[in-house]
Structure formats: C-alpha cells, structure tokens
Write a protein that holds these residues in place. Structure first.
Motif, short mmCIF file in Angstrom:
data_model
loop_
_atom_site.label_atom_id
_atom_site.label_comp_id
_atom_site.label_asym_id
_atom_site.label_seq_id
_atom_site.Cartn_x
_atom_site.Cartn_y
_atom_site.Cartn_z
N ASP A 51 52.57 9.01 75.25
CA ASP A 51 53.45 8.43 74.23
C ASP A 51 54.15 9.57 73.49
N LEU A 52 55.33 9.94 74.00
CA LEU A 52 56.06 11.08 73.47
C LEU A 52 57.48 10.67 73.07
N PRO A 53 58.03 11.30 72.02
CA PRO A 53 59.44 11.04 71.69
C PRO A 53 60.36 11.30 72.88
N ALA A 54 60.05 12.35 73.65
CA ALA A 54 60.89 12.68 74.81
C ALA A 54 60.91 11.55 75.82
N GLN A 55 59.77 10.90 76.04
CA GLN A 55 59.70 9.78 76.97
C GLN A 55 60.60 8.65 76.50
N THR A 56 60.50 8.29 75.23
CA THR A 56 61.30 7.19 74.68
C THR A 56 62.79 7.50 74.76
N ASP A 57 63.17 8.69 74.33
CA ASP A 57 64.60 9.02 74.25
C ASP A 57 65.21 9.28 75.62
N ALA B 192 65.23 20.94 68.42
CA ALA B 192 64.57 20.44 69.62
C ALA B 192 65.65 20.05 70.63
N PRO B 193 65.26 19.81 71.88
CA PRO B 193 66.25 19.36 72.87
C PRO B 193 66.79 17.98 72.52
N ASP B 194 68.02 17.69 72.92
CA ASP B 194 68.58 16.35 72.77
C ASP B 194 68.05 15.51 73.92
N GLY C 12 59.01 34.43 56.06
CA GLY C 12 59.15 33.03 56.42
C GLY C 12 58.45 32.76 57.74
N PHE C 13 58.44 31.48 58.14
CA PHE C 13 57.64 31.07 59.29
C PHE C 13 58.45 30.26 60.30
N LEU C 14 58.18 30.52 61.58
CA LEU C 14 58.62 29.66 62.68
C LEU C 14 57.38 28.93 63.18
N TYR C 15 57.44 27.60 63.22
CA TYR C 15 56.29 26.78 63.60
C TYR C 15 56.66 26.07 64.90
N ALA C 16 56.13 26.56 66.03
CA ALA C 16 56.59 26.13 67.35
C ALA C 16 55.55 25.26 68.06
N LYS C 17 56.05 24.33 68.87
CA LYS C 17 55.21 23.46 69.66
C LYS C 17 55.58 23.57 71.14
N MET C 18 54.63 23.22 72.01
CA MET C 18 54.85 23.32 73.45
C MET C 18 55.79 22.25 73.96
N TYR C 19 55.83 21.09 73.30
CA TYR C 19 56.72 20.02 73.74
C TYR C 19 57.24 19.27 72.52
N ASP C 20 58.35 18.58 72.69
CA ASP C 20 59.02 17.87 71.61
C ASP C 20 58.11 16.77 71.07
#
Length: 349
Positions: free
Chosen positions: A188-194, A158-160, A120-128
């Motif tokens: 324009d990031l989800p983290a910025q909005t949330d 991901a982080p809350d 199986g695979f873990l698909y990771a990103k540097m930021y949310d």
C-alpha cells in the motif's frame, strides 16, 4: 584554490569589489555589468567560497546533515547522496551522512548531527511515501527527499508518480498496444495509487477501456510468476506497464515460456532504470528513470536557501536527465521523470 585576488586580476577590478559581488552585497554599489563579469570569471575559474570565512561571516558551520534508513548504504539510491553532495559542494558546504535502522537509532543520529552544529537536515527515504518529520527536526531547516511530509511542515521533493504511470502507458499506446495490463505491487504505497491513476488516465484519453481484469498486483518469486502466467492465459495483453523493473522480469519469463517476443508480440515498460535489469535483459527494457540525483541536488539547494544562503537561489542549475524544478516551486515538489526508450516496445525497435 582560486582566490578573490585572482578573480580581481582576471577581471581588472579591486579585491574589495570582487568581495562585494561574491558576498551578494553589490547591489547599488557595483555596476551591474561589472558584477556580471565578475561572476562569469568566478564560474569560469571554478571559484569556491572559503568555508571557514563563510562560517565566521554568517555564524553557520557550512555543514548539512543527511539522514536516511537505507539510502546511504544502498547503491541503487546512492545517486540521491551524490546529487546532494554536488549541490552542497557548489557553495562550499560539507554533507554529513548517517544511516539509521530504527527510531531509537534515528534519534541518536539526529542528536549527533546537532552536536556537530549542522545548519540543516535532509531527511531521505528509500521510496516515495508519507512521513512524519521527526520532532527534533521540526524547529530546524529541513527538506524531505523522495517522500512527502505528512503535514507539509517542511519542503519535500519526490517523483511525479501520476506522470510515471501516464507516460509509460501513453508510450505503450503509441507503440500500438490496445490491451495494456498493469503489473502492480501488493504494498500500500502512494506510488502504487498514483501510477495506476496515471495508467487509467492515459487509457481514458485514448478511448481504451480500464479493464480491472488487466490489473494484477503481485509480490515476488514463484507466486508472482504464477499470477502473471494466469493473467496472460486469461486476458492475452499486448502491452504491460510494470510498477518497477524487477516485476518486469516475470513478463520476460512468461513470454519466453509462450514463445512470444518482447518488443514484437508484447511491449513492456518498467520503472527505475535499475542497473542490473538494464544490463541483463534482452531485449533491453524501456523504463522510466527515477530522478534520484535530481532529488538530492534540488533538496540540498533548497535546504541551503532555507538556512539563508542567498547564493542558493541564484546559481545556475546543472544539466540533468529530468528537468529540475525552480527553487521556489509549489510544494510538495514533484519531478517529471524521464522515460528512456530502449528495445522492449514496438515503438523503440
């Protein structure tokens, strides 16, 4: 290496009984108290399953693929890999890690991991962020790490981000701040909005105004410092919630230029618990730590559960700074990050 024979001798049962328990085939065949004793002994002795035997028994290779663009080569987020490795090794799996630098290379790396026969695979990103799971992974057990799959085609963690903004702002309010600025990012990031939504919610709860004039989104370098200077001259905030630790450095600079003391005249909270900032700022920066280790650990455990390893759901969770969600948590999974109080807010001094 601890063997089943050693566990059997320590517990006073037969090797076959230990085998039934360690392979989760003990229900209805071994007394519950005996099973518990065997598992306690195995844990105390540090027993680890034999990966070759596991492979022959389950038709799995015992290898997990870890794919990222930058995580594997960036010390800042390396704790994601550490967490995934710790979880994988706890059940005798090996983590194969690749770092990609573009869509073509990513496809090549996925094919290479498939040739190795990863389970199986873990698909990771540097930021949310929102991501589309690559097509070759959609038919394989996969978990997205530090991001959310755009169509929820697989589990993600991901982080809350909302609670990051809420907790940071609440801490500033509790330290006595009443004019709290948000120093955000121009991306324009989800983290910025949330995070801004969390900031706004904490202000509303405390009966404080959500003043657009106290919100300043900046990039980097001199332009960012100029914007912070203008904000402080225009609105005189007594507290700052910064999108990340690196942006908080502009507050330190602007405060010093005005002979203001961080932690006395101005309170400040960042996000990341970045090692460089933690070791160089004075007073030390109060911050919200991103749960890189926790995300990697949970994702690997979840992946092993997806590929059918029954042990993945029964092993106890390790002690971590941020509480780990249950393996069957509602998806997409969000981790409540921990605020680390240091010296940059009045409540911390």
């Amino acid at each position: 290496m601890i063997t089943m024979k050693q566990i059997a001798a320590e517990t006073g049962v037969s090797v076959s009984t230990v085998s039934l328990v360690m392979n989760n085939r003990d229900q209805g065949r071994v007394k519950p108290e005996t099973s518990r004793a065997i598992r306690r002994t195995a844990e105390r002795l540090g027993y680890r399953p034999n990966p070759m035997a596991r492979s022959l028994r389950t038709s799995r290779t015992g290898m997990l693929g870890f794919i990222s663009e930058e995580v594997a080569t960036t010390p800042y987020a390396g704790a994601i890999i550490k967490g995934a490795q710790d979880a994988a090794s706890s059940l005798g799996y090996v983590l194969l890690t690749v770092s990609t630098d573009g869509s073509d290379r990513e496809s090549d790396q996925i094919q290479a991991l498939n040739r190795y026969g990863v389970d199986g695979f873990l698909y990771a990103k540097m930021y949310d962020q929102m991501v589309d799971l690559p097509a070759p992974l959609r038919s394989r057990p996969s978990v997205v790490v530090n991001a959310q799959e755009a169509r929820n085609r697989c589990p993600s963690i991901a982080p809350d981000e909302f609670l990051i903004g809420y907790d940071a702002t609440r801490h500033l309010i509790d330290s006595g701040c009443r004019r709290i600025a948000y120093l955000g990012t121009t991306q324009d990031l989800p983290a910025q909005t949330d995070r801004r939504r969390g900031y706004q919610a904490a202000l509303l709860e405390a009966g404080l105004p959500d003043d657009p004039g106290l919100v300043c989104n900046v990039g980097f370098n001199q332009e960012a410092l100029d914007a912070v200077n203008a904000l402080m001259d225009r609105t005189s905030p007594d507290g700052f919630f910064c999108f990340n630790d690196s942006r908080s450095f502009y507050i330190y600079q602007a405060a010093a230029a005005r002979h203001l003391s961080i932690g006395r005249d101005i309170s400040l909270v960042g996000v990341d618990n970045h090692q460089v900032m933690a070791e160089t700022t004075a007073p030390r920066l109060t911050t919200v730590e991103l749960p890189h280790y926790e995300m990697g650990y949970w994702a690997a455990r979840k992946l092993m559960d997806l590929i059918g390893d029954s042990d993945a759901a029964t092993l106890p969770w390790p002690e971590t700074l941020a509480p780990l969600p249950p393996i069957d948590a509602e998806e997409p999974v969000r981790i409540h990050c921990q605020l680390i109080a240091k010296d940059s807010t009045r409540a911390d001094r």
